[in-house]
Structure formats: C-alpha cells, structure tokens
Design a protein around this motif. Structure first.
Motif, PDB file in Angstrom:
ATOM      1  N   SER A 223       0.834  -1.196   0.000  1.00  0.00           N
ATOM      2  CA  SER A 223       0.000   0.000   0.000  1.00  0.00           C
ATOM      3  C   SER A 223       0.869   1.246   0.000  1.00  0.00           C
ATOM      4  CB  SER A 223      -0.894   0.015   1.251  1.00  0.00           C
ATOM      5  OG  SER A 223      -1.424   1.297   1.504  1.00  0.00           O
ATOM      6  N   PRO A 224       0.497   2.294  -0.771  1.00  0.00           N
ATOM      7  CA  PRO A 224       1.267   3.535  -0.743  1.00  0.00           C
ATOM      8  C   PRO A 224       1.202   4.234   0.613  1.00  0.00           C
ATOM      9  CG  PRO A 224      -0.753   3.821  -2.008  1.00  0.00           C
ATOM     10  CD  PRO A 224      -0.618   2.357  -1.724  1.00  0.00           C
ATOM     11  N   GLN A 225       0.285   3.794   1.478  1.00  0.00           N
ATOM     12  CA  GLN A 225       0.168   4.388   2.804  1.00  0.00           C
ATOM     13  C   GLN A 225       0.975   3.634   3.856  1.00  0.00           C
ATOM     14  OE1 GLN A 225      -3.860   5.383   3.999  1.00  0.00           O
ATOM     15  NE2 GLN A 225      -4.547   5.479   1.880  1.00  0.00           N
ATOM     16  N   GLY A 226       1.682   2.574   3.445  1.00  0.00           N
ATOM     17  CA  GLY A 226       2.429   1.767   4.396  1.00  0.00           C
ATOM     18  C   GLY A 226       3.791   2.339   4.732  1.00  0.00           C
ATOM     19  N   GLU A 227       4.496   1.645   5.631  1.00  0.00           N
ATOM     20  CA  GLU A 227       5.862   2.047   5.967  1.00  0.00           C
ATOM     21  C   GLU A 227       6.755   1.769   4.761  1.00  0.00           C
ATOM     22  OE1 GLU A 227       7.524  -0.605   9.062  1.00  0.00           O
ATOM     23  OE2 GLU A 227       5.677  -1.759   8.815  1.00  0.00           O
ATOM     24  N   VAL A 228       7.690   2.661   4.525  1.00  0.00           N
ATOM     25  CA  VAL A 228       8.514   2.567   3.321  1.00  0.00           C
ATOM     26  C   VAL A 228       9.513   1.416   3.451  1.00  0.00           C
ATOM     27  CG1 VAL A 228      10.202   3.751   1.859  1.00  0.00           C
ATOM     28  CG2 VAL A 228       8.261   5.008   2.812  1.00  0.00           C
ATOM     29  N   LEU A 229       9.598   0.629   2.402  1.00  0.00           N
ATOM     30  CA  LEU A 229      10.513  -0.512   2.369  1.00  0.00           C
ATOM     31  C   LEU A 229      11.950  -0.015   2.273  1.00  0.00           C
ATOM     32  CD1 LEU A 229      10.514  -3.671   2.191  1.00  0.00           C
ATOM     33  CD2 LEU A 229      10.701  -3.382  -0.288  1.00  0.00           C
ATOM     34  N   ASP A 230      12.718  -0.243   3.326  1.00  0.00           N
ATOM     35  CA  ASP A 230      14.140   0.092   3.304  1.00  0.00           C
ATOM     36  C   ASP A 230      14.940  -1.124   3.741  1.00  0.00           C
ATOM     37  OD1 ASP A 230      13.753  -0.068   6.036  1.00  0.00           O
ATOM     38  OD2 ASP A 230      14.051   2.068   6.422  1.00  0.00           O
ATOM     39  N   ASP A 231      16.259  -0.979   3.824  1.00  0.00           N
ATOM     40  CA  ASP A 231      17.108  -2.131   4.118  1.00  0.00           C
ATOM     41  C   ASP A 231      16.769  -2.749   5.469  1.00  0.00           C
ATOM     42  OD1 ASP A 231      19.553  -3.734   3.327  1.00  0.00           O
ATOM     43  OD2 ASP A 231      20.199  -2.975   5.277  1.00  0.00           O
ATOM     44  N   SER A 232      16.478  -1.926   6.449  1.00  0.00           N
ATOM     45  CA  SER A 232      16.146  -2.432   7.781  1.00  0.00           C
ATOM     46  C   SER A 232      14.875  -3.271   7.760  1.00  0.00           C
ATOM     47  CB  SER A 232      15.987  -1.259   8.763  1.00  0.00           C
ATOM     48  OG  SER A 232      15.565  -1.714  10.025  1.00  0.00           O
ATOM     49  N   LEU A 233      13.857  -2.781   7.053  1.00  0.00           N
ATOM     50  CA  LEU A 233      12.600  -3.525   6.971  1.00  0.00           C
ATOM     51  C   LEU A 233      12.772  -4.804   6.161  1.00  0.00           C
ATOM     52  CD1 LEU A 233       9.634  -3.860   7.544  1.00  0.00           C
ATOM     53  CD2 LEU A 233       9.121  -2.249   5.682  1.00  0.00           C
ATOM     54  N   VAL A 234      13.545  -4.738   5.092  1.00  0.00           N
ATOM     55  CA  VAL A 234      13.813  -5.936   4.287  1.00  0.00           C
ATOM     56  C   VAL A 234      14.424  -7.031   5.157  1.00  0.00           C
ATOM     57  CG1 VAL A 234      15.324  -6.885   2.491  1.00  0.00           C
ATOM     58  CG2 VAL A 234      14.011  -4.813   2.044  1.00  0.00           C
ATOM     59  N   ARG A 235      15.414  -6.666   5.956  1.00  0.00           N
ATOM     60  CA  ARG A 235      16.078  -7.646   6.819  1.00  0.00           C
ATOM     61  C   ARG A 235      15.119  -8.210   7.860  1.00  0.00           C
ATOM     62  NH1 ARG A 235      21.819  -7.404   6.671  1.00  0.00           N
ATOM     63  NH2 ARG A 235      22.520  -5.964   5.042  1.00  0.00           N
ATOM     64  N   GLU A 236      14.238  -7.357   8.361  1.00  0.00           N
ATOM     65  CA  GLU A 236      13.254  -7.827   9.335  1.00  0.00           C
ATOM     66  C   GLU A 236      12.280  -8.817   8.699  1.00  0.00           C
ATOM     67  OE1 GLU A 236       9.621  -6.064  12.105  1.00  0.00           O
ATOM     68  OE2 GLU A 236      11.093  -4.684  11.242  1.00  0.00           O
ATOM     69  N   LEU A 237      11.788  -8.476   7.527  1.00  0.00           N
ATOM     70  CA  LEU A 237      10.860  -9.370   6.838  1.00  0.00           C
ATOM     71  C   LEU A 237      11.520 -10.703   6.486  1.00  0.00           C
ATOM     72  CD1 LEU A 237       9.111  -6.807   4.452  1.00  0.00           C
ATOM     73  CD2 LEU A 237       8.164  -7.831   6.527  1.00  0.00           C
ATOM     74  N   ALA A 238      12.807 -10.650   6.192  1.00  0.00           N
ATOM     75  CA  ALA A 238      13.534 -11.866   5.794  1.00  0.00           C
ATOM     76  C   ALA A 238      13.679 -12.863   6.937  1.00  0.00           C
ATOM     77  CB  ALA A 238      14.912 -11.492   5.255  1.00  0.00           C
ATOM     78  N   THR A 239      13.413 -12.455   8.168  1.00  0.00           N
ATOM     79  CA  THR A 239      13.512 -13.377   9.298  1.00  0.00           C
ATOM     80  C   THR A 239      12.274 -14.260   9.427  1.00  0.00           C
ATOM     81  OG1 THR A 239      12.556 -11.800  10.887  1.00  0.00           O
ATOM     82  CG2 THR A 239      14.946 -11.728  10.551  1.00  0.00           C
ATOM     83  N   ASN A 240      11.234 -13.969   8.657  1.00  0.00           N
ATOM     84  CA  ASN A 240      10.006 -14.750   8.714  1.00  0.00           C
ATOM     85  C   ASN A 240      10.115 -15.985   7.830  1.00  0.00           C
ATOM     86  OD1 ASN A 240       7.727 -12.989  10.165  1.00  0.00           O
ATOM     87  ND2 ASN A 240       9.075 -11.623   9.017  1.00  0.00           N
ATOM     88  N   GLU A 241       9.564 -17.098   8.308  1.00  0.00           N
ATOM     89  CA  GLU A 241       9.563 -18.321   7.509  1.00  0.00           C
ATOM     90  C   GLU A 241       8.521 -18.272   6.405  1.00  0.00           C
ATOM     91  OE1 GLU A 241       9.137 -21.739   9.927  1.00  0.00           O
ATOM     92  OE2 GLU A 241      10.981 -21.398  11.056  1.00  0.00           O
ATOM     93  N   ARG A 242       7.486 -17.428   6.591  1.00  0.00           N
ATOM     94  CA  ARG A 242       6.432 -17.329   5.593  1.00  0.00           C
ATOM     95  C   ARG A 242       5.901 -15.916   5.530  1.00  0.00           C
ATOM     96  NH1 ARG A 242       0.432 -20.317   5.329  1.00  0.00           N
ATOM     97  NH2 ARG A 242       0.168 -20.087   3.077  1.00  0.00           N
ATOM     98  N   LEU A 243       5.778 -15.385   4.312  1.00  0.00           N
ATOM     99  CA  LEU A 243       5.153 -14.092   4.066  1.00  0.00           C
ATOM    100  C   LEU A 243       3.948 -14.302   3.159  1.00  0.00           C
ATOM    101  CD1 LEU A 243       8.272 -11.841   3.264  1.00  0.00           C
ATOM    102  CD2 LEU A 243       7.026 -11.980   5.435  1.00  0.00           C
ATOM    103  N   ILE A 244       2.864 -13.596   3.460  1.00  0.00           N
ATOM    104  CA  ILE A 244       1.695 -13.598   2.581  1.00  0.00           C
ATOM    105  C   ILE A 244       1.491 -12.161   2.114  1.00  0.00           C
ATOM    106  CG2 ILE A 244      -0.779 -14.032   2.384  1.00  0.00           C
ATOM    107  CD1 ILE A 244      -0.519 -16.171   4.495  1.00  0.00           C
ATOM    108  N   LEU A 245       1.675 -11.933   0.828  1.00  0.00           N
ATOM    109  CA  LEU A 245       1.606 -10.586   0.253  1.00  0.00           C
ATOM    110  C   LEU A 245       0.264 -10.392  -0.436  1.00  0.00           C
ATOM    111  CD1 LEU A 245       5.179 -10.419  -1.339  1.00  0.00           C
ATOM    112  CD2 LEU A 245       4.495 -10.014   1.034  1.00  0.00           C
ATOM    113  N   VAL A 246      -0.420  -9.320  -0.080  1.00  0.00           N
ATOM    114  CA  VAL A 246      -1.724  -9.018  -0.663  1.00  0.00           C
ATOM    115  C   VAL A 246      -1.569  -7.816  -1.590  1.00  0.00           C
ATOM    116  CG1 VAL A 246      -4.124  -8.417  -0.210  1.00  0.00           C
ATOM    117  CG2 VAL A 246      -2.871  -9.867   1.417  1.00  0.00           C
ATOM    118  N   CYS A 247      -1.922  -8.021  -2.861  1.00  0.00           N
ATOM    119  CA  CYS A 247      -1.793  -6.965  -3.874  1.00  0.00           C
ATOM    120  C   CYS A 247      -3.143  -6.273  -4.068  1.00  0.00           C
ATOM    121  CB  CYS A 247      -1.327  -7.547  -5.205  1.00  0.00           C
ATOM    122  SG  CYS A 247       0.241  -8.439  -5.113  1.00  0.00           S
ATOM    123  N   GLY A 248      -3.211  -5.013  -3.748  1.00  0.00           N
ATOM    124  CA  GLY A 248      -4.429  -4.251  -3.959  1.00  0.00           C
ATOM    125  C   GLY A 248      -4.558  -3.784  -5.399  1.00  0.00           C
TER     126      GLY A 248
END
Length: 229
Positions: free
Chosen positions: A89-114
């Motif tokens: 979402s354009p209203q979400g937190e901006v994807l940066d290196d810190s967030l990428v690394r945090e997301l990468a610690t998850n075993e599963r991501l479910i991405l919803v495309c609006g």
C-alpha cells in the motif's frame, strides 16, 4: 522461505523478473517457495465480483473484505504457519534495508496486492500485520511492489546469493552507499582505474573503500548520515 501472493492478476508473476537470475536459482534450489493465488477464485457470485462502489461516495471501486478474507483464510490453511500478512500500500511504511532484513527473518510471508482504489479498511484492520510501500508514488497495483519486496527479501535467504558476505557489502548494509567498482581493462580510452586498487595492499584498499563509501553517501544521501541535504 515460503511467499504466497494474493492477486487479481497471477499472470503478472509468470515469466517475469522472479523467473530469472538469483530468484530463479533460489526457487529451483528450494530456498524460496513462491505460490501465487487468484483472489477472484474466492468470489461467490456468477460474475466473480471482487470489488464494489465505496460507501459514502467517491471515485473508483474498492476490493471487498469478504472476498479478500476468504482468499486469505484459504491460503493460510495451506501451510502450518499463518505467515506474516503484508498489504502492499502507498500508505504503508517505506521498504528500506532495515525492513527488508526484518521481513527476511520470517519463515512465511503472505503478500496481498491491492487494485483499483484499494481494499476495504476492515480487511486491513483485522487481517493485515504490516502495510508496506515501495515509495512515495502510485503504481497501478500491488503486483510490482510485491515483486520488489520478494526480490529484496530473497537476497537475504541463506544460500540464495551463493556468497554469504555479499549482502553485507552492498549499499545500505551498514547505513552507507557502496563504494565504486572497477574491473578489466585497467585502462580504457584514457580512463584509468584508481591505482590503489591495483596495488595489492589489502589494508589500504579497504581503507580507500570505506572512505569512498562515506564520501559517496555524504554527497548523494546525506540523510543516511543524519546530515541536512
């Protein structure tokens, strides 16, 4: 890592950037399990409707909470983990290196495309864990942002790059931009490679690289150093 994508346009993920290079190898090696799901499969009327006009008036259409919720529950039931649900979402937190690394610690991501004017807020409030934006601009839908997120996160899956040091030497890894890179020929058209890189003196080369990282960051992205632009 397993990544599920909920989209109205699953064909957008076929034969594209996720089917080449590093991401392709990660999928072939079983490091990244990418599953794409059509939200429209969970519509219940004969027209397979997934959106409707917004309450209170306004332009465009809004994706329906009931269809989205059914789609999400179906996907979550396919694996032992409910996963971290991310709405692009354009209203979400901006994807940066810190967030990428945090997301990468998850075993599963479910991405919803609006799509259209977005999704019913009730879906965001009750079903979404994180809202993520790739920048302060608008694109047609969440598919391209989802691909960007997948590509960035997949690089941090152990073994995906082959060289485990690589992610730590790239731009933003330590809050700085990457130093300039050179390769053969050492001189071309009168343009020479910095002599220090040809010296074989590893300590001096590392010192030069760090100086270049600081200088480049100060010139191009002073905000990363906490400086005023």
């Amino acid at each position: 890592m397993r990544v599920d994508v909920l989209t109205l346009f699953p064909e957008a993920f076929e034969g594209g950037p996720l089917d080449v290079s590093i991401i392709k190898r990660a999928r072939e090696d079983g490091l990244l399990d990418l599953q794409v799901h059509n939200i429209r499969d969970h519509a219940t009327d004969r027209h397979r409707s997934v959106d409707d006009t917004p309450f209170g008036g306004g332009q465009g259409m809004v994706m329906r909470v009931d269809v989205l919720d059914r789609a999400l529950q179906h996907v979550q039931g396919q694996d032992g983990s409910p996963g971290l649900v991310v709405y692009l979402s354009p209203q979400g937190e901006v994807l940066d290196d810190s967030l990428v690394r945090e997301l990468a610690t998850n075993e599963r991501l479910i991405l919803v495309c609006g799509r259209y004017e977005g999704v019913d807020q009730r879906f965001v409030d009750h079903c979404v864990d994180r809202e993520v934006s790739i920048g302060d601009y608008i694109v047609t839908g969440g598919e391209l942002p989802a691909m960007v997120l997948i590509d960035a996160v997949a690089r941090h899956i152990p073994g995906a790059l082959g060289d485990e040091v690589s992610p730590e030497e790239e731009s933003f890894a330590d809050g700085l931009l990457e130093h300039p890179q050179y390769t053969r020929p050492a001189e071309y058209n009168g343009w020479a490679v910095p002599e220090i890189l040809l010296s074989g003196h590893h300590a001096k080369i590392e010192k030069w690289k760090q100086e270049q990282r600081l200088e480049r960051t100060r010139e191009r992205r002073p905000d990363l150093l906490g400086d005023s632009p």
